[in-house]
Design a protein around this motif. Structure first.
Motif, PDB file in Angstrom:
ATOM      1  N   SER A  47       0.815  -1.209   0.000  1.00  0.00           N
ATOM      2  CA  SER A  47       0.000   0.000   0.000  1.00  0.00           C
ATOM      3  C   SER A  47       0.854   1.267   0.000  1.00  0.00           C
ATOM      4  O   SER A  47       0.442   2.298  -0.525  1.00  0.00           O
ATOM      5  N   ALA A  50       1.564   1.935  -3.581  1.00  0.00           N
ATOM      6  CA  ALA A  50       0.321   2.195  -4.316  1.00  0.00           C
ATOM      7  C   ALA A  50      -0.151   3.630  -4.081  1.00  0.00           C
ATOM      8  O   ALA A  50      -0.580   4.316  -5.020  1.00  0.00           O
ATOM      9  N   ASN A  51      -0.048   4.103  -2.849  1.00  0.00           N
ATOM     10  CA  ASN A  51      -0.465   5.478  -2.552  1.00  0.00           C
ATOM     11  C   ASN A  51       0.508   6.495  -3.135  1.00  0.00           C
ATOM     12  O   ASN A  51       0.097   7.559  -3.606  1.00  0.00           O
ATOM     13  N   TRP A  53       2.256   5.987  -5.845  1.00  0.00           N
ATOM     14  CA  TRP A  53       1.964   5.918  -7.280  1.00  0.00           C
ATOM     15  C   TRP A  53       0.744   6.790  -7.613  1.00  0.00           C
ATOM     16  O   TRP A  53       0.753   7.578  -8.550  1.00  0.00           O
ATOM     17  N   GLU A  54      -0.301   6.638  -6.800  1.00  0.00           N
ATOM     18  CA  GLU A  54      -1.520   7.413  -7.009  1.00  0.00           C
ATOM     19  C   GLU A  54      -1.262   8.909  -6.822  1.00  0.00           C
ATOM     20  O   GLU A  54      -1.827   9.736  -7.547  1.00  0.00           O
ATOM     21  N   GLN A  56       1.145  10.595  -7.690  1.00  0.00           N
ATOM     22  CA  GLN A  56       1.791  11.195  -8.857  1.00  0.00           C
ATOM     23  C   GLN A  56       0.772  11.832  -9.802  1.00  0.00           C
ATOM     24  O   GLN A  56       1.133  12.650 -10.643  1.00  0.00           O
ATOM     25  N   ASN A  57      -0.488  11.462  -9.671  1.00  0.00           N
ATOM     26  CA  ASN A  57      -1.558  12.048 -10.486  1.00  0.00           C
ATOM     27  C   ASN A  57      -2.589  12.754  -9.615  1.00  0.00           C
ATOM     28  O   ASN A  57      -3.777  12.749  -9.928  1.00  0.00           O
ATOM     29  N   SER A  58      -2.126  13.353  -8.532  1.00  0.00           N
ATOM     30  CA  SER A  58      -3.043  14.007  -7.604  1.00  0.00           C
ATOM     31  C   SER A  58      -3.680  15.242  -8.251  1.00  0.00           C
ATOM     32  O   SER A  58      -3.163  15.810  -9.207  1.00  0.00           O
ATOM     33  N   ASP A  63      -4.007  17.353  -2.153  1.00  0.00           N
ATOM     34  CA  ASP A  63      -4.305  15.948  -2.435  1.00  0.00           C
ATOM     35  C   ASP A  63      -3.012  15.134  -2.455  1.00  0.00           C
ATOM     36  O   ASP A  63      -2.966  14.027  -1.928  1.00  0.00           O
ATOM     37  N   LYS A  67      -2.137  11.969   0.099  1.00  0.00           N
ATOM     38  CA  LYS A  67      -1.774  10.621  -0.341  1.00  0.00           C
ATOM     39  C   LYS A  67      -0.394  10.214   0.185  1.00  0.00           C
ATOM     40  O   LYS A  67      -0.179   9.065   0.562  1.00  0.00           O
ATOM     41  N   SER A  71       0.702   7.121   2.754  1.00  0.00           N
ATOM     42  CA  SER A  71       1.876   6.257   2.569  1.00  0.00           C
ATOM     43  C   SER A  71       2.735   6.227   3.825  1.00  0.00           C
ATOM     44  O   SER A  71       3.230   5.171   4.218  1.00  0.00           O
TER      45      SER A  71
END
Length: 122
Positions: A47, A50-51, A53-54, A56-58, A63, A67, A71
């Motif tokens: 996780s 994954a967070n 990674w996510e 990077q497109n906040s 935001d 995220k 992490s």
């Protein structure tokens, strides 16, 4: 998979490589029939990345920070489970997983602090 993203961003790379190591360690735990801790570590340890990674497109800096903080929380949980494994009898050695997660935490904390500072200085 976007291999370029992994190699271009230090925290993405560190967390992705850590997740792969956690998967291997969880498999070792399952071989030893330590299913509960294997599952906990697999969830929290993967996780983290994954967070990141996510993030990077906040949608915004806030935001992104949110995220990254998630992490950081997952790092703490993963560290807890690793310490349980380290100090429990009949568990496979955790190797350098604690060192790796502490490196990730340092980078994450720096990213969070720097991003917060950028918001304040606007």
């Amino acid at each position: 998979m976007n291999d370029e993203r992994i190699n271009e961003n230090l925290i993405v790379k560190l967390s992705f490589e850590f997740a792969l190591q956690i998967v291997k360690y969880a498999e070792l735990l399952e071989e030893k029939r330590k299913f509960v801790l294997a599952n906990q570590l697999l969830k929290s340890g993967t996780s983290i990345g994954a967070n990141i990674w996510e993030a990077q497109n906040s949608e915004s800096k806030a935001d992104f920070i949110h995220k990254m903080k998630i992490s950081a929380k997952e790092c703490e949980e993963t560290k807890y489970w690793l310490l349980i494994c380290k100090h429990s009898e009949n568990y496979p050695t955790i190797g350098d997983l604690l060192d790796k997660i502490e490196s990730i935490q340092k980078v994450l904390n720096k990213i969070i602090a720097t991003t917060k500072q950028k918001i304040i200085s606007r």
